[in-house]
Every structure is written in structure tokens, then in C-alpha cells.
Design a protein around this motif. Structure first.
Motif, short mmCIF file in Angstrom:
data_model
loop_
_atom_site.label_atom_id
_atom_site.label_comp_id
_atom_site.label_asym_id
_atom_site.label_seq_id
_atom_site.Cartn_x
_atom_site.Cartn_y
_atom_site.Cartn_z
N ARG A 362 0.82 -1.20 0.00
CA ARG A 362 0.00 0.00 0.00
C ARG A 362 0.87 1.26 0.00
NH1 ARG A 362 -5.41 -0.42 1.67
NH2 ARG A 362 -5.23 1.64 2.65
N VAL A 363 0.28 2.32 -0.51
CA VAL A 363 0.97 3.60 -0.54
C VAL A 363 0.19 4.61 0.30
CG1 VAL A 363 1.97 3.16 -2.81
CG2 VAL A 363 -0.22 4.38 -2.64
N LYS A 364 0.87 5.69 0.67
CA LYS A 364 0.23 6.77 1.41
C LYS A 364 0.86 8.10 0.98
CE LYS A 364 3.39 6.64 5.38
NZ LYS A 364 3.50 6.53 6.86
N ARG A 365 0.18 9.18 1.31
CA ARG A 365 0.73 10.51 1.05
C ARG A 365 1.41 10.98 2.32
NH1 ARG A 365 -2.57 14.22 0.70
NH2 ARG A 365 -1.61 15.59 -0.83
N ASN A 366 2.70 11.27 2.22
CA ASN A 366 3.47 11.75 3.35
C ASN A 366 4.10 13.08 2.97
OD1 ASN A 366 4.89 11.87 5.78
ND2 ASN A 366 6.61 10.66 4.98
N ASN A 367 3.63 14.16 3.62
CA ASN A 367 4.05 15.51 3.25
C ASN A 367 3.83 15.75 1.75
OD1 ASN A 367 4.90 16.15 5.89
ND2 ASN A 367 6.87 15.14 5.53
N ASN A 368 2.67 15.29 1.27
CA ASN A 368 2.24 15.46 -0.12
C ASN A 368 3.13 14.75 -1.13
OD1 ASN A 368 -0.03 17.20 0.47
ND2 ASN A 368 1.48 18.78 0.97
N LYS A 369 3.90 13.78 -0.66
CA LYS A 369 4.67 12.90 -1.54
C LYS A 369 4.15 11.48 -1.36
CE LYS A 369 7.94 16.01 -2.70
NZ LYS A 369 7.81 17.05 -1.67
N LEU A 370 4.19 10.69 -2.43
CA LEU A 370 3.69 9.32 -2.36
C LEU A 370 4.81 8.39 -1.93
CD1 LEU A 370 0.92 7.99 -3.09
CD2 LEU A 370 2.02 7.20 -5.18
N VAL A 371 4.57 7.66 -0.83
CA VAL A 371 5.54 6.70 -0.31
C VAL A 371 4.80 5.42 0.05
CG1 VAL A 371 7.04 8.52 0.60
CG2 VAL A 371 5.30 7.49 2.09
N PHE A 372 5.54 4.36 0.32
CA PHE A 372 4.94 3.12 0.77
C PHE A 372 4.58 3.23 2.24
CE2 PHE A 372 7.34 1.53 -2.94
CZ PHE A 372 6.31 0.85 -3.59
N GLU A 373 3.45 2.59 2.61
CA GLU A 373 3.05 2.58 4.01
C GLU A 373 4.08 1.82 4.84
OE1 GLU A 373 -0.87 1.09 4.58
OE2 GLU A 373 -1.82 2.91 3.83
#
Length: 373
Positions: A362-373
């Protein structure tokens, strides 16, 4: 009326059209600030870390970028005039339309903007971003240069000489006809109250296709009911009606849902597979945990797609998985009779098999960047 918000965007921005319509419908008091280069430099980039609009500043001073995150956040704070349906079918369909409008209708929205004669208006509007107070001839000159970046996205979306005619055929003879037939019978997508799917549609339709001269003229001549729907969502908010109490989905939406699963979802599933492959490749070259902190590339190779029976190639955009997760999370949260009811609908529109997808990485938005959970 709620506390004051600030919307940073432009009239010709696709996703600003989605956010603006949502804020108006919610009867939320907000100021709109034109996103000039000065605003990008002094406000948007320092507070979000990215160069994308729209951005909404909340009453508590927090800044949010991405319309889905904006709407999720405001819905949790502003409970009047809710836009996420409670019924399982209506909720899932609303999320499906958000995914369709945000990530697939961008294809005709971009095609009609950059492959039709909208240049004088569009160049001037892009030029205003750089020089909002300069004469029009200066804005036109600068806007022509700025526009090259955005028109350069067309091949990424699969828009080229091979697919142009098919894109127009699909949009004008399928999507627009089906939407117009639906809005001839219904005030909004799901009934007499607007939902998330309505505002997502406002992005490509209001922000591009009913804004730019060439597609606007075409739509005015072909889809009066779509125009009426658009005008109502642009107007001051009217009293809210209700959705059908039995979780009914209008029959007029079934052809549109069938088209989504036929055309868009194969690309989405290929994208999920490409992200999993990217994760595995990165993991084999990095120590455990490193994968979770590095931004995922915006595009991961090409895949085949079909539109109006014409085959083409386009990029697989990694952000699409985050949007797919929203749909799948909604579906996989269902059990018992609710799931049976939704599955009956999905079998009708060819979506059941797609909804069985399980996303391992899964991915998530971290500080408006897409990263893996």
C-alpha cells in the motif's frame, strides 16, 4: 455558515474546479486567492512542499493539497450537508466516480484543451500566473511558453495522433451522451443531493471542458442537461434534497459504470502490479525499511489501454494506486447483506472481479509525496 477557509487555485485549473464546487455546495465561507507565481513561491511551496493546486488553508492555519484529502478533512470538520453517502452502493459508486473523473476524464480534458483552438484564452490565463498585472500581449507571450509544460503531458496520458479521434468519439458519443441522459432525469449523480462524485466530475467538466472555448461550444450544443447540472453547482447553494432511502443507484448510471470497468480499471490493475514490482525491485537492493521513506516515482513505465475500441499506450501513474485504495477500502469494509447488495451491482457492470484485488504494498501521502506505508 462555517468559519473562513482560503482556496488557492485558478479558474482554469481542473482540480480547483472540484474543490470550489465542493466548498460552495457545503455553504462554507471561503476566500479564493489566484495562484500567481508569487503565491506559489511565498505560500504554496513553503506550506505544502509541492507545486500543485488547489491548496486549502483551514481556519486553524493548516494547509492541505489534493482535493481528496481536502474533502476528507473538511467533511470531518463540517458535518452539515454531507457529501459521502451512507448507503454501501451509493458510497462505493461515489468513490468510483471520483476515481473516474479525477484520473480518467483528465484524458479528454487535456486533449480538448491542447489539441483544439483555445490558444488565445489559455495562453493569456497561463500568462496571468506569471504576470497578473501585465498587458495581455505580454501574458500571451509568456503563457505560450508556460503552456508547453502542460501540453507535454499528453503522451503520458495516451493522447497522440493514433488515439485523438477515438478519445473524441468516446467522450462525445458515449460519456457525454450518457451523462446528459442521466441528468435529464436526476438533479445530481445519485439523486437530489450532491455527492463526492458530482464534485469530482466538476473538475474536468467545469475546470476544462466547459471553460475552454472549443469544448464548451461543443457541449453547449450537445448536452443541455450537463450544462444545467454544472450551472447549479456553480450557483449559490440551494436547499439540499435527499438520496433514495433504499440505497438505489439510478439505472442511467449503469452504462457509465460499465465503461469505467471496461476501459479504466485494466490500467489501474496494471499500475498496482507495476508498483508491487517496483517495491520488490527496490527491496532487493536496499536494507529493510528504506522503501517506506523514499518517494515513489510519478510514472512507472507504459501499459496498453483501449478507448472507443482503439488501442494505445500510456504511462502508469503511481498516484492512481492511492485513489484505487480508497475504492477498494470502501468495498472490502462491507460484509453480509451490504456486500451481497453491492456485489449484485458490480456483476451488472463488470466490476466484481476488479473489486477482489488485494493490494499488498500500500501507498500513502506523506508531506504530499507518495511513499509506501
Amino acid at each position: 455558515m462555517s468559519q473562513n477557509y482560503t482556496l488557492y487555485g485558478t479558474e482554469f485549473s481542473l482540480y480547483t474546479g472540484k474543490a470550489r464546487a465542493y466548498l460552495r455546495y457545503k455553504n462554507i465561507e471561503f476566500n479564493e486567492v489566484f495562484s500567481s507565481l508569487k503565491v506559489y513561491k511565498n505560500i504554496i511551496i513553503p506550506n505544502t512542499g509541492v507545486r500543485f493546486i488547489p491548496v486549502v488553508k483551514m481556519p486553524d492555519g493548516a494547509y492541505f493539497q489534493d482535493t481528496s484529502a481536502i474533502i476528507d478533512t473538511i467533511e470531518a470538520r463540517e458535518t452539515e450537508r454531507p457529501v459521502i453517502p451512507i448507503g454501501p452502493k451509493q458510497k462505493l459508486v461515489s468513490y468510483l466516480f471520483e476515481l473516474f473523473a479525477d484520473e480518467w476524464l483528465v484524458i479528454p480534458a487535456m486533449h480538448y484543451r491542447w489539441n483544439h483552438d483555445n490558444s488565445m484564452q489559455i495562453y493569456r490565463e497561463f500568462g496571468q500566473v506569471a504576470f497578473p498585472r501585465m498587458p495581455h500581449f505580454v501574458q500571451n507571450f509568456v503563457g505560450r511558453k508556460l503552456s508547453k509544460k502542460f501540453s507535454g503531458y499528453l503522451p503520458m496520458l495516451g493522447v497522440n495522433d493514433q488515439t485523438r479521434d477515438a478519445i473524441e468519439q468516446w467522450f462525445e458519443q458515449e460519456v457525454l451522451v450518457q451523462l446528459d441522459a442521466h441528468f435529464a432525469k436526476h438533479r445530481y449523480l445519485l439523486g437530489d443531493a450532491a455527492t463526492l462524485g458530482d464534485f469530482a466530475l466538476m473538475g474536468p467538466l467545469s475546470g476544462h471542458l466547459l471553460h475552454d472555448p472549443a469544448p464548451k461550444k461543443m457541449i453547449l450544443g450537445k448536452a443541455a442537461n450537463v450544462v444545467r447540472w454544472d450551472q447549479e453547482l456553480k450557483a449559490p447553494p440551494k436547499p439540499v434534497g435527499a438520496l433514495p432511502t433504499n440505497d438505489e443507484i439510478p439505472e442511467t448510471l449503469l452504462p457509465l459504470l460499465t465503461g469505467m470497468f471496461r476501459d479504466q480499471w485494466p490500467v489501474l490493475i496494471n499500475t498496482v502490479a507495476a508498483i508491487a514490482e517496483f517495491y520488490n525491485h527496490q527491496s532487493s537492493h536496499q536494507s529493510a525499511g528504506d522503501n517506506n521513506h523514499k518517494p515513489i516515482p510519478r510514472a512507472l513505465g507504459e501499459c496498453d489501454f483501449t478507448i472507443a475500441g482503439v488501442a494505445g499506450k500510456r504511462k502508469m501513474l503511481s498516484f492512481h494506486q492511492w485513489k484505487v485504495q480508497r475504492v477498494l477500502d470502501c468495498y472490502h469494509s462491507l460484509h453480509g447483506e451490504e456486500k451481497q447488495s453491492v456485489d449484485t451491482l458490480l456483476h451488472k457492470v463488470g466490476g466484481f472481479d476488479f473489486m477482489q484485488q488485494q493490494i499488498k504494498h500500500r501507498v500513502k501521502r506523506n508531506n504530499n509525496k507518495l511513499v509506501f506505508e
